[in-house]
Write a protein that holds these residues in place. Structure first.
Motif, PDB file in Angstrom:
ATOM      1  N   ASP A 311      41.562  69.949  81.580  1.00  0.00           N
ATOM      2  CA  ASP A 311      40.973  71.166  82.152  1.00  0.00           C
ATOM      3  C   ASP A 311      40.936  72.296  81.126  1.00  0.00           C
ATOM      4  O   ASP A 311      39.964  73.053  81.058  1.00  0.00           O
ATOM      5  N   LEU A 312      41.977  72.405  80.324  1.00  0.00           N
ATOM      6  CA  LEU A 312      42.027  73.427  79.282  1.00  0.00           C
ATOM      7  C   LEU A 312      40.911  73.225  78.263  1.00  0.00           C
ATOM      8  O   LEU A 312      40.158  74.158  77.935  1.00  0.00           O
ATOM      9  N   VAL A 313      40.765  71.995  77.778  1.00  0.00           N
ATOM     10  CA  VAL A 313      39.789  71.699  76.733  1.00  0.00           C
ATOM     11  C   VAL A 313      38.361  71.846  77.255  1.00  0.00           C
ATOM     12  O   VAL A 313      37.500  72.427  76.581  1.00  0.00           O
ATOM     13  N   VAL A 314      38.092  71.326  78.444  1.00  0.00           N
ATOM     14  CA  VAL A 314      36.742  71.442  79.012  1.00  0.00           C
ATOM     15  C   VAL A 314      36.358  72.903  79.170  1.00  0.00           C
ATOM     16  O   VAL A 314      35.247  73.325  78.808  1.00  0.00           O
ATOM     17  N   SER A 315      37.276  73.716  79.699  1.00  0.00           N
ATOM     18  CA  SER A 315      36.986  75.139  79.896  1.00  0.00           C
ATOM     19  C   SER A 315      36.708  75.834  78.575  1.00  0.00           C
ATOM     20  O   SER A 315      35.713  76.567  78.435  1.00  0.00           O
ATOM     21  N   MET A 316      37.546  75.604  77.576  1.00  0.00           N
ATOM     22  CA  MET A 316      37.393  76.313  76.303  1.00  0.00           C
ATOM     23  C   MET A 316      36.175  75.840  75.513  1.00  0.00           C
ATOM     24  O   MET A 316      35.490  76.648  74.875  1.00  0.00           O
ATOM     25  N   LEU A 317      35.885  74.537  75.556  1.00  0.00           N
ATOM     26  CA  LEU A 317      34.715  74.048  74.821  1.00  0.00           C
ATOM     27  C   LEU A 317      33.419  74.540  75.452  1.00  0.00           C
ATOM     28  O   LEU A 317      32.437  74.807  74.744  1.00  0.00           O
ATOM     29  N   ASN A 318      33.395  74.657  76.760  1.00  0.00           N
ATOM     30  CA  ASN A 318      32.195  75.181  77.408  1.00  0.00           C
ATOM     31  C   ASN A 318      31.986  76.675  77.140  1.00  0.00           C
ATOM     32  O   ASN A 318      30.916  77.208  77.427  1.00  0.00           O
ATOM     33  N   GLN A 319      32.993  77.323  76.574  1.00  0.00           N
ATOM     34  CA  GLN A 319      32.839  78.717  76.156  1.00  0.00           C
ATOM     35  C   GLN A 319      32.368  78.834  74.710  1.00  0.00           C
ATOM     36  O   GLN A 319      32.112  79.945  74.236  1.00  0.00           O
ATOM     37  N   ALA A 320      32.269  77.709  74.006  1.00  0.00           N
ATOM     38  CA  ALA A 320      31.770  77.715  72.636  1.00  0.00           C
ATOM     39  C   ALA A 320      30.245  77.695  72.652  1.00  0.00           C
ATOM     40  O   ALA A 320      29.633  76.922  73.407  1.00  0.00           O
ATOM     41  N   GLU A 364      35.855  70.900  57.358  1.00  0.00           N
ATOM     42  CA  GLU A 364      35.925  71.668  56.115  1.00  0.00           C
ATOM     43  C   GLU A 364      36.177  73.149  56.374  1.00  0.00           C
ATOM     44  O   GLU A 364      36.978  73.788  55.685  1.00  0.00           O
ATOM     45  N   ALA A 365      35.511  73.708  57.383  1.00  0.00           N
ATOM     46  CA  ALA A 365      35.586  75.159  57.625  1.00  0.00           C
ATOM     47  C   ALA A 365      36.824  75.560  58.400  1.00  0.00           C
ATOM     48  O   ALA A 365      37.433  76.602  58.112  1.00  0.00           O
ATOM     49  N   GLU A 366      37.204  74.748  59.399  1.00  0.00           N
ATOM     50  CA  GLU A 366      38.270  75.163  60.309  1.00  0.00           C
ATOM     51  C   GLU A 366      39.475  74.226  60.346  1.00  0.00           C
ATOM     52  O   GLU A 366      40.459  74.506  61.017  1.00  0.00           O
ATOM     53  N   SER A 389      49.596  68.630  72.050  1.00  0.00           N
ATOM     54  CA  SER A 389      50.183  69.731  72.814  1.00  0.00           C
ATOM     55  C   SER A 389      49.139  70.755  73.247  1.00  0.00           C
ATOM     56  O   SER A 389      48.097  70.927  72.598  1.00  0.00           O
ATOM     57  N   ASN A 390      49.441  71.473  74.334  1.00  0.00           N
ATOM     58  CA  ASN A 390      48.553  72.535  74.804  1.00  0.00           C
ATOM     59  C   ASN A 390      48.346  73.591  73.729  1.00  0.00           C
ATOM     60  O   ASN A 390      47.234  74.108  73.552  1.00  0.00           O
ATOM     61  N   GLN A 391      49.408  73.910  72.998  1.00  0.00           N
ATOM     62  CA  GLN A 391      49.303  74.922  71.946  1.00  0.00           C
ATOM     63  C   GLN A 391      48.325  74.481  70.861  1.00  0.00           C
ATOM     64  O   GLN A 391      47.475  75.269  70.426  1.00  0.00           O
ATOM     65  N   ALA A 392      48.447  73.220  70.418  1.00  0.00           N
ATOM     66  CA  ALA A 392      47.529  72.716  69.397  1.00  0.00           C
ATOM     67  C   ALA A 392      46.092  72.677  69.917  1.00  0.00           C
ATOM     68  O   ALA A 392      45.144  72.992  69.187  1.00  0.00           O
ATOM     69  N   LEU A 393      45.928  72.314  71.181  1.00  0.00           N
ATOM     70  CA  LEU A 393      44.589  72.256  71.765  1.00  0.00           C
ATOM     71  C   LEU A 393      43.967  73.644  71.867  1.00  0.00           C
ATOM     72  O   LEU A 393      42.776  73.823  71.567  1.00  0.00           O
ATOM     73  N   HIS A 398      39.951  77.346  69.907  1.00  0.00           N
ATOM     74  CA  HIS A 398      39.588  78.660  69.365  1.00  0.00           C
ATOM     75  C   HIS A 398      38.860  78.502  68.030  1.00  0.00           C
ATOM     76  O   HIS A 398      37.882  79.218  67.751  1.00  0.00           O
ATOM     77  N   ARG A 399      39.335  77.595  67.199  1.00  0.00           N
ATOM     78  CA  ARG A 399      38.678  77.347  65.910  1.00  0.00           C
ATOM     79  C   ARG A 399      37.266  76.806  66.109  1.00  0.00           C
ATOM     80  O   ARG A 399      36.340  77.179  65.386  1.00  0.00           O
ATOM     81  N   ILE A 400      37.104  75.893  67.086  1.00  0.00           N
ATOM     82  CA  ILE A 400      35.761  75.361  67.369  1.00  0.00           C
ATOM     83  C   ILE A 400      34.846  76.475  67.865  1.00  0.00           C
ATOM     84  O   ILE A 400      33.685  76.581  67.463  1.00  0.00           O
ATOM     85  N   GLN A 401      35.363  77.333  68.749  1.00  0.00           N
ATOM     86  CA  GLN A 401      34.570  78.476  69.226  1.00  0.00           C
ATOM     87  C   GLN A 401      34.146  79.365  68.065  1.00  0.00           C
ATOM     88  O   GLN A 401      32.992  79.802  67.988  1.00  0.00           O
TER      89      GLN A 401
END
Length: 408
Positions: A311-320, A364-366, A389-393, A398-401
């Protein structure tokens, strides 16, 4: 040290030209190399739970060592594990396999390898829905047969449809490889969706089914997993039901896969394995007896943790910007689309023309390692493993965004 001389021309087998090294392993290694060179990286490429193997399983392995259970085990697996596998199939899947129909190999990949190498001939075809686990088509090609790739759609949850399956079957079709929950998409099939596929297969007696159920226990939101032979008993005699302890029990390095199958096929697979690896590790097999027979109370805890991460990853990636990420029902992967990013330019000046460009530039960038969709036979997507871990995710997302926001 002098540079190694090249191998003589024609020394390597022609069959090696038909396959590629595992791209998921290659990308994971590249991320490790960058980290060793001092880069701050986050690896989201490997399909490996970050949880430790439960203590009772580790203790069973230690006890086996102390008891001297370190000799060559039978090729097909120790009797105690084959019996535990039969009980597992009955208890969790309603399938009646005898111990003699159960087979153990050093990993789920070895089950697939043995089954296909023991049955395929040149000219045979194997249906492989895409996106697929990277090894399926390569093992088919190594056996000299032809993988028939059937692409699925994000709009249909990356599920194979009965119509697409029917179109792919020919008189040369020998196998369908069917994986759910899916690696890489996380797609699952409800019982009625699975029944629609098995109705097609019942009309084609030449087609055998290899079900890869490795992620069976990692399903979310109350989803009920069903396997092919459970839904369609008429297909039991031409189905290999494959599973293993790697994912649900956090035992990837123990290398234990297993299956239930018709006994003549089990004997053929054993004949092949007897001239290859001989058997799976005796210590790993005793640990797996405890995994299957022992307490299962940690499995729901793993499920809950993975569901929260999904749920965390889906939410954050859809904000990218430019990324579309559907919410899968199982496994520990998401398979987002980067169609909205194709044609944009990275800060390096590189134009993102493919999902491989996206994954390369992101690393390379992030410093975030993901696997590009072409590795799984369906573009333009990429795979994220959220088995960390949630922290790493959160950091990775954030880096992908940021990376997507910097594309022009």
């Amino acid at each position: 040290m002098p540079q190694a001389a090249p191998l003589p021309k024609g020394f390597l087998a022609d069959s090696l030209n038909r396959i590629q090294p595992s791209l998921t392993i290659a990308i994971t290694q590249k991320e490790r190399d960058l980290k060793a060179a001092g880069r701050e990286t986050i690896g989201l490429a490997a399909g490996e739970p970050d949880f430790d193997t439960p203590e009772n399983i580790k203790e069973a392995a230690i006890a086996a060592i102390r008891a001297g259970k370190t000799k060559y085990p039978p090729v097909e697996g120790i009797p105690e594990l084959r019996a535990a596998i039969a009980r597992k199939f009955k208890r969790e899947n309603g399938l009646d396999y005898t111990a003699s129909q159960c087979f153990v190999a050093p990993g789920g990949k070895a089950i697939i390898f043995n089954a296909l190498m023991a049955t395929l001939n040149p000219g045979d075809e194997v249906i492989v829905p895409a996106p697929y686990w990277v090894s399926y088509p390569d093992i088919v090609m190594l056996a000299g047969a032809k993988p028939v790739i059937v692409q699925t759609q994000i709009a249909q949850g990356f599920r194979l449809t009965p119509e697409a399956l029917e179109r792919a079957i020919t008189p040369r079709t020998k196998w369908l490889i069917f994986n759910q929950p899916s690696n890489p998409s996380g797609a699952c099939y409800a019982r009625e969706q699975l029944k629609a596929l098995t109705n097609v297969l019942e009309r084609h007696p030449n087609v055998w089914i290899l079900t890869d159920d490795m992620y069976e226990h990692l399903v979310f939101g109350g989803f009920r997993f069903s396997t092919v032979a459970e839904v369609a008993p008429h297909l039991y005699e031409r189905t290999v039901t494959m599973n293993g302890v790697s994912k649900a029990y956090a035992m990837t390095g123990w290398r234990i896969g297993y299956c239930g199958a018709p006994e003549p096929l089990v004997k053929a697979m054993a004949k092949l394995q007897s001239q290859a690896t001989t058997s799976a590790s005796s210590i790993s097999q005793w640990a797996s007896v405890e995994a299957l027979n022992g307490p299962q109370d940690f499995v729901p805890k793993f499920q809950a943790a993975f569901e929260e991460r999904r749920d965390l990853v889906v939410s954050m990636l859809n904000q990218a910007k430019g990324i579309e990420c559907s919410k899968p029902e199982g496994a520990f992967y998401v398979y987002p689309s980067v169609a909205g990013l194709v044609g944009r330019k990275a800060p390096s000046g590189k134009v993102i023309s493919t999902d491989e460009d996206f994954a390369t530039e992101l690393l390379e960038a992030e410093g975030v390692a993901v696997v590009h969709g072409a590795a799984f036979g369906l573009s333009p997507f990429f795979r994220v493993s959220y088995a960390t871990s949630n922290q790493a995710l959160e950091d990775a997302c954030h880096r992908i965004q940021r990376f997507c926001g910097n594309l022009r």
